[in-house]
Scaffold this motif. Structure first.
Motif, short mmCIF file in Angstrom:
data_model
loop_
_atom_site.label_atom_id
_atom_site.label_comp_id
_atom_site.label_asym_id
_atom_site.label_seq_id
_atom_site.Cartn_x
_atom_site.Cartn_y
_atom_site.Cartn_z
N TYR A 299 0.86 -1.08 -0.07
CA TYR A 299 0.05 0.30 0.00
C TYR A 299 0.97 1.14 -0.22
N THR B 31 2.59 -0.46 3.88
CA THR B 31 2.19 -1.72 4.41
C THR B 31 2.28 -2.65 3.50
N ASN C 287 -7.90 -11.41 10.91
CA ASN C 287 -8.23 -10.12 10.52
C ASN C 287 -6.72 -9.58 9.86
N GLY C 288 -7.01 -8.61 8.62
CA GLY C 288 -5.45 -8.03 8.51
C GLY C 288 -4.75 -8.85 7.61
N LYS D 213 -6.76 -10.66 3.09
CA LYS D 213 -7.84 -11.39 2.11
C LYS D 213 -8.53 -10.40 0.92
N THR E 228 -7.34 -7.48 0.26
CA THR E 228 -6.44 -6.99 -0.78
C THR E 228 -6.21 -8.02 -1.76
N HIS F 179 -14.89 -15.42 7.20
CA HIS F 179 -14.66 -15.90 8.68
C HIS F 179 -15.70 -16.95 8.94
N1 LIG Z 1 -5.81 1.28 2.07
C1 LIG Z 1 -5.02 0.94 2.85
N2 LIG Z 1 -3.77 1.48 2.96
C2 LIG Z 1 -2.78 0.86 3.64
N3 LIG Z 1 -2.94 -0.20 4.45
C3 LIG Z 1 -3.92 -0.99 4.00
C4 LIG Z 1 -4.91 -0.45 3.09
N4 LIG Z 1 -6.00 -1.57 3.43
C5 LIG Z 1 -5.43 -2.67 4.04
N5 LIG Z 1 -4.26 -2.50 4.59
C6 LIG Z 1 -3.42 -3.21 5.26
O1 LIG Z 1 -3.04 -4.41 4.43
C7 LIG Z 1 -3.20 -5.49 5.27
C8 LIG Z 1 -4.20 -6.49 4.85
O2 LIG Z 1 -5.82 -6.00 4.85
P1 LIG Z 1 -6.97 -6.59 4.22
O3 LIG Z 1 -7.98 -5.71 4.16
O4 LIG Z 1 -6.49 -7.31 2.88
O5 LIG Z 1 -7.05 -7.71 5.28
P2 LIG Z 1 -8.50 -8.78 5.39
O6 LIG Z 1 -7.86 -10.18 5.25
O7 LIG Z 1 -9.36 -8.59 4.62
O8 LIG Z 1 -8.90 -8.55 6.85
P3 LIG Z 1 -10.50 -8.55 7.49
O9 LIG Z 1 -10.60 -9.96 7.96
O10 LIG Z 1 -10.36 -7.84 8.51
O11 LIG Z 1 -11.45 -8.13 6.39
C9 LIG Z 1 -3.67 -5.17 7.03
O12 LIG Z 1 -2.26 -5.20 7.50
C10 LIG Z 1 -4.23 -3.63 6.73
O13 LIG Z 1 -3.75 -2.79 7.76
#
Ligand SMILES: Nc1ncnc2c1ncn2[C@@H]1O[C@H](COP(=O)(O)OP(=O)(O)OP(=O)(O)O)[C@@H](O)[C@H]1O
Ligand SMILES: [Mg+2]
Lengths: 268, 346, 245
Positions: free
Chosen positions: C15, C19, C41-42, C45, C47, C194
Motif C-alpha cells: 500500500y 504496508t 483479520n488483516g 484477504k 487485498t 470468517h
Molecule cells: N488502504 C490501505 N492502506 C494501507 N494499508 C492497508 C489498506 N487496506 C488494508 N491495509 C493493510 O493491509 C493488510 C491487509 O488488509 P486486508 O484488508 O486485506 O485484510 P483482510 O484479510 O481483508 O482482513 P479482515 O478479515 O479484517 O477483512 C492489513 O495489515 C491492513 O492494515
C-alpha cells in the motif's frame, strides 16, 4: 436543535416521501412545476397583501391531508426553519408606522400588515417546499429535474449526495458520540476538536468515494450514469396541473376572497 | 445566512435564478469536457460530507454560541471552482428541500451567494494568488481566513441587496448593512479557521491526498481568469438589465428611505342595514381607502404600480376580512373532512 | 473453457503507506472450482480479492484471468467477467434505489430496456428481494443490503464471482438461501470469509492466508478439520466439527 432530532427529522421526511397515496403517485415533474408556480404566485403579491393570500393555504392543506402527512410534524418543521425572513420582517412594524387600518377600534400600522404578509408568505412557501419533498421521493425530484433540462452532471451529484447523506450522517453521529463519551461530561466542543473530527470525517469520505468508484467500475461504469425512464405523464398529472393553474390564476387575478366576504355580509 | 422566499420579489428571484442557471450550465459544460470519472462519485459524496460536517457543531470561542461549516470555500480549495460550484449547488438544493432553508425560489439567490462568490470570485482572485503553490500551514490559515471573510461579506451584501430590491422589507440600506456585515465577519472568521484547520489536518495526515484530487480535477489551477471575468460581466449586464426593468415597474422597491405618513385614516360608513354584530364590527373597523399605500403626490408611481399586476384592486374593506375568515374556515373544514374520511378508511 | 481460470503468480503488493499486504501469493483456480479464502483479520484477504479485477495492481508479479494478464489496458474487459461483491454493501450500492442499482450494470453493458428489466427481476429474485426494488438502500437492513449487493453483481452474469464476507449480517434463513444460491452458481467462485461453516458447505477447496502469503491450500474438509493448524492461524474449527462439551 440537536444532531439527533435533525437526523431523525430528515429521515422521517424521507420515509414519508415513499408512501403511496394519490399525491405521491402524481408524476414528479407535475409536482415540481406545480410547486414552482405556486411559489411564484404567492410571492408575486404586493407587500401589503394579506387577504388575497388566504385562499392559497388550501394547497398545502390538501397535500397534507390527501398525502397523509402528519400535521404536527410539518408544523414543527416549519417553526424550526431558519427564521431569517421573520427576523428581517419584524423591523417593518417598527419602521413603517403609518396607520393603515382600524380594526375593532385598534389602529393597525402598515408595518404590521406587511409583516403579516411576510409571515403568511413564509408559511406558504416553506410548507410548499417541505410538502414537495414529503410527497415526492428525492430520486423522483432528481429525475424530474433531469427531464426538465438540468445538466446530467448536476443531477448525478444530487443523487449521490442523497444516497450518502444518511450514511455519512450516521458516521458523523458515531464520531460525535465517541467524542462525548471520551470527554467525560465536559462538553468538549471546542473548535480544535471539531476541526479534527471534520478532518477525520473528510478522510473517511474520500476513501469511501474511492471504494464507490471501484464498485462502479466493476459494474461497467464508463462516465455516464444510466437510468431507465420510469414515469410517464398520465392524464391525472395533466389534470392536476390544469386545476392547479386555474386555482392559482383565479385567486391571483380576481379578488374572490373579498367577493365572498361581500356576499356573506349581504346575506345578513 | 439563507435568503428566504418570503422576502423575495418575483423579479429578483427570477434574475438570480437565471444567473445561477447560467453559471451552473457553464460549470457543468466545462467539467464534462475533461472530467475524470473518479470525480463523479467524489463530488457527490463530498456534498454529503459537507452536510455531515455541518452537523458537528462547535462553540465559538468567547461567545458561547455555536457555529458550523458553510462549505463553499473548502470545496473550492479541494475540488476547484467548477466542481465546487456544482457540489455547493446540490448541497443548497438538498437544504432547500429537506430543511426548507430559504426555499425554492430563493434557491437561485442562495446558490449565487454561497456558491458563485467563493468558487468563481474569491478562489481564483484571492485564494489562489495568496497561496500560490505553497503548503505552508500558516499561509493556508491566512489565505483561508481572508478568502472566507471575503466570500461571506460578498454573500451577506448580496442578501441585503436582494432583500431591498425585492422591496418587502422596510429596513433602510444603512441599517441593514450594519446588521448583516458584522455578523458575517464573525461567521467568516470561523469559516476561515475551520477551512484552514481541515486542510492542514488533511495535509499532515495524508499529504498525498489533496494533490491526487487536484490532479484528477485538473481544473483547479487551469481556470482561466479571463473567462471567469467575461462570464461575470455578461451576468452583471443581464442582472442590471433585469433589475432596471424591475426598478421601473416597482419604484418602491428601490426606495430605501422610510417614508413618512401621508394622509389620515378615513373611516368608512356601513352602507346597508346588516346584522348588528357585524355593524358593530364594521363601525370599529376600516381600512385606508388606498390600501396600496402609495405615497400621495406621486401619481406616476401609483399608476405604474397599479399596472404591474393587473386585476388586483388596491383598495379593500371589511368584506375582505370577512372573506378571509370564511376562506380559512373552509380550508380548515376541508382539511378536517379529508382527514376524518381517511381515518375511517384505515 | 480457459477464460474462467484465475491465476496469481508471485503477487506482491505494498500500500502507498508502506504496508506490505501481499508477499508472494501463488495459486491457480480452474473453471468451475469454488474456493474459500480464510485467514485472520488483516491477513490480506480483501487485498487479494481487489487484485482480481485490477482495482489494485500487483507491485510485482502477475494476475491472470482467463488468458489475459491484468494490465491497465485489459482491466475494462476483465471487469465484465469478474464480479466482485465487496465487504461493505454501502459502498457497493451507490444508486438511489435498489432497482436503479441492480440495473446499473446491465445498462452499462448496453442492454435494451426489456432485457434490463428481466435481468433485474431475475437477480433480485435470486436473493428473495424482489419486493425491495423501489426502496432506497438506506431504508434497508444490513442483511438486505448484502443481498441486494449480491444481486447487483449477479445481474451482470459474471463468469467468475468473488465475494468478500458475503455471509456477514445475514440472518440464519438468509444465510441458508445464500448458501443455496452460491451452490447453484456454476462458474468459478472465490469466497473470502470468517464463516468457516459456509466455506465448508460451499467450497471444496480452501486457501489459508497468513501474513500476506498462502500458508495452506487444499481440500476444505481436510484443512478445516485440522484444529492445531487453524489455531496457529488465529482461526477455529467450524462449528460443525466442534464437539459440544
Ligand atoms: N488502504 C490501505 N492502506 C494501507 N494499508 C492497508 C489498506 N487496506 C488494508 N491495509 C493493510 O493491509 C493488510 C491487509 O488488509 P486486508 O484488508 O486485506 O485484510 P483482510 O484479510 O481483508 O482482513 P479482515 O478479515 O479484517 O477483512 C492489513 O495489515 C491492513 O492494515
Ligand atoms: Mg477484509
Amino acid at each position: 436543535m440537536t444532531f439527533d432530532t435533525l437526523y431523525f427529522d430528515i429521515g422521517r421526511l424521507d420515509r414519508l416521501s415513499y408512501r403511496d397515496t394519490f399525491v405521491h403517485r402524481l408524476d414528479p415533474r407535475a409536482k415540481v412545476i406545480a410547486t414552482m408556480l405556486f411559489l411564484f404566485t404567492v410571492i408575486s403579491f404586493p407587500k401589503y397583501e394579506v387577504i388575497a393570500l388566504t385562499p392559497f393555504f388550501l394547497y398545502p392543506v390538501l397535500l397534507l391531508t390527501v398525502g397523509e402527512i402528519p400535521v404536527r410534524f410539518m408544523i414543527r418543521k416549519i417553526i424550526v426553519v431558519s427564521p431569517f425572513a421573520v427576523f428581517i420582517g419584524i423591523f417593518n412594524p417598527i419602521l413603517d408606522t403609518r396607520t393603515a387600518a382600524v380594526i375593532f377600534g385598534v389602529a393597525l400600522s402598515a408595518g404590521w400588515i406587511s409583516f403579516l404578509s411576510i409571515l403568511m408568505k413564509f408559511a406558504l412557501t416553506i410548507s410548499a417546499a417541505l410538502l414537495l419533498i414529503a410527497t415526492t421521493s428525492f430520486p423522483g425530484v432528481c429525475h424530474a429535474l433531469r427531464r426538465l433540462g438540468f445538466p446530467a452532471l448536476f443531477v448525478s451529484q444530487l443523487l449521490f449526495l442523497y444516497r450518502y447523506l444518511f450514511v455519512l450522517m450516521e458516521e458523523a453521529m458515531r464520531v460525535i458520540r465517541a467524542r462525548e463519551m471520551r470527554s467525560f461530561g465536559t462538553r468538549n466542543t471546542g473548535i480544535k476538536v471539531s476541526v479534527r473530527l471534520i478532518g477525520i470525517l473528510f478522510l473517511r469520505t474520500v476513501d469511501r468515494a474511492e471504494r464507490i468508484y471501484y464498485a462502479m467500475l466493476s459494474r461497467g461504469f464508463q462516465g455516464d450514469i444510466p437510468t431507465l425512464k420510469r414515469s410517464h405523464i398520465a392524464l391525472s398529472d395533466l389534470l392536476f396541473l390544469a386545476v392547479m393553474i386555474a386555482y392559482l390564476g383565479a385567486f391571483r387575478f380576481f379578488p374572490i376572497t373579498e367577493e365572498i366576504g361581500r356576499v356573506a355580509l349581504e346575506l345578513f | 445566512m439563507h435568503m428566504a422566499d418570503a422576502l423575495l420579489s418575483p423579479a429578483v428571484g427570477t434574475t438570480l435564478w437565471a444567473g445561477t442557471v447560467a453559471v451552473g450550465g457553464y460549470a457543468s459544460k466545462k467539467l464534462k469536457e475533461r472530467i475524470d470519472d473518479r470525480m463523479i462519485p467524489l463530488m457527490g459524496v463530498l456534498g454529503a460530507f459537507i452536510f455531515a460536517a455541518q452537523m458537528i457543531n462547535f462553540t465559538i470561542p468567547g461567545t458561547g454560541s455555536s457555529g458550523h461549516l458553510g462549505g463553499g470555500m473548502i470545496l473550492a480549495i479541494i475540488l476547484g471552482p467548477q466542481a465546487a460550484f456544482l457540489v455547493m449547488a446540490s448541497v443548497l438544493t438538498v437544504q432547500a428541500l429537506f430543511f426548507a432553508d430559504g426555499g425554492l425560489l430563493a434557491l437561485g439567490c442562495n446558490i449565487w451567494n454561497m456558491g458563485f462568490y467563493p468558487c468563481f470570485l474569491v478562489y481564483p482572485l484571492i485564494y489562489k494568488p495568496l497561496i500560490r503553490d505553497s503548503q505552508n500551514s500558516g499561509r493556508i490559515v491566512a489565505a483561508s481566513l481572508v478568502s472566507a471573510i471575503a466570500a461571506l461579506q460578498l454573500g451577506a451584501f448580496s442578501v441585503v441587496m436582494e432583500t431591498l430590491l425585492s422591496g418587502n422589507s422596510e429596513l433602510p440600506f444603512g441599517a441593514f448593512v450594519l446588521l448583516m456585515q458584522p455578523i458575517h465577519l464573525a461567521i467568516g472568521v470561523i469559516e476561515g479557521f475551520v477551512t484552514a484547520g481541515v486542510i492542514n489536518y488533511v495535509q499532515s495526515a495524508r499529504p498525498e491526498l489533496l494533490g491526487n484530487i487536484a490532479a484528477v480535477s485538473s481544473l483547479g489551477a487551469g481556470i482561466s481568469l479571463r473567462k471567469v471575468m467575461i462570464t461575470f460581466v455578461v451576468l452583471a449586464v443581464i442582472m442590471g438589465g433585469a433589475l432596471s426593468w424591475f426598478a421601473s415597474t416597482h419604484p418602491d422597491g428601490l426606495e430605501w428611505s422610510i417614508e413618512k405618513v401621508t394622509g389620515k385614516g378615513e373611516l368608512r360608513e356601513a352602507e346597508r342595514g346588516i346584522a348588528r354584530v357585524l355593524k358593530g364590527i364594521q363601525e370599529k373597523t376600516a381600512f385606508l381607502p388606498d390600501y396600496g399605500f402609495k405615497p400621495e403626490g406621486n401619481d406616476l408611481k401609483k399608476a405604474e404600480a397599479a399596472s404591474a399586476w393587473p386585476g388586483i384592486k388596491a383598495g379593500t374593506s371589511v368584506s375582505g376580512i370577512v372573506g378571509a375568515v370564511i376562506v380559512l374556515g373552509m380550508i380548515v373544514l376541508i382539511g378536517m373532512g379529508i382527514r376524518s374520511f381517511r381515518g375511517r378508511d384505515a | 473453457m480457459s477464460h474462467h481460470i484465475v491465476e496469481f503468480k508471485d503477487v506482491f503488493f505494498r500500500y502507498p503507506d508502506g504496508t506490505e499486504a501481499l508477499k508472494g501469493v501463488n495459486f491457480r483456480i480452474t473453471h468451475g472450482e469454488s474456493v474459500g479464502v480464510v485467514g485472520a483479520n488483516g491477513a490480506g484477504k480483501s487485498t487479494l480479492l481487489q487484485h482480481m479485477n485490477g482495482y489494485l495492481m500487483p507491485t510485482s508479479g502477475k494476475v491472470i484471468i482467463g488468458d489475459l494478464a491484468i494490465t491497465g489496458k485489459t482491466r475494462r474487459e476483465i471487469r465484465k467477467k469478474v464480479g466482485i461483491v465487496f465487504q461493505n454493501p454501502d459502498d457497493q450500492l451507490f444508486m438511489p434505489t435498489v432497482f436503479d442499482d441492480v440495473a446499473f450494470g446491465p445498462l452499462n453493458l448496453g442492454m435494451d430496456e426489456a432485457t434490463v428489466r428481466e435481468r433485474v427481476r431475475k437477480a433480485l429474485g435470486m436473493v428473495n428481494s424482489l419486493d425491495l426494488q423501489d426502496k432506497p438502500p438506506h431504508h434497508l437492513s444490513c442483511g438486505q443490503k448484502s443481498a441486494v449487493a449480491i444481486a447487483s453483481v449477479m445481474a451482470m452474469e459474471p463468469d467468475i464471482l468473488a465475494m468478500d464476507e458475503p455471509g456477514a449480517n445475514l440472518d440464519p434463513r438468509s444465510r441458508r438461501s445464500l448458501i443455496m444460491l452460491l451452490k447453484t452458481f456454476k462458474h468459478s467462485k472465490i469466497i473470502a470469509s470468517h464463516d468457516l461453516d459456509l466455506i465448508l458447505d460451499v467450497c471444496e477447496r480452501c486457501i489459508v492466508i497468513g501474513g500476506g502469503a498462502v500458508v495452506a491450500d487444499g481440500p476444505s474438509a481436510e484443512i478445516l478439520s485440522n484444529k492445531g493448524f487453524l489455531e496457529e492461524n488465529n482461526l477455529e474449527l467450524p462449528l460443525s466439527f466442534q464437539v459440544r462439551s
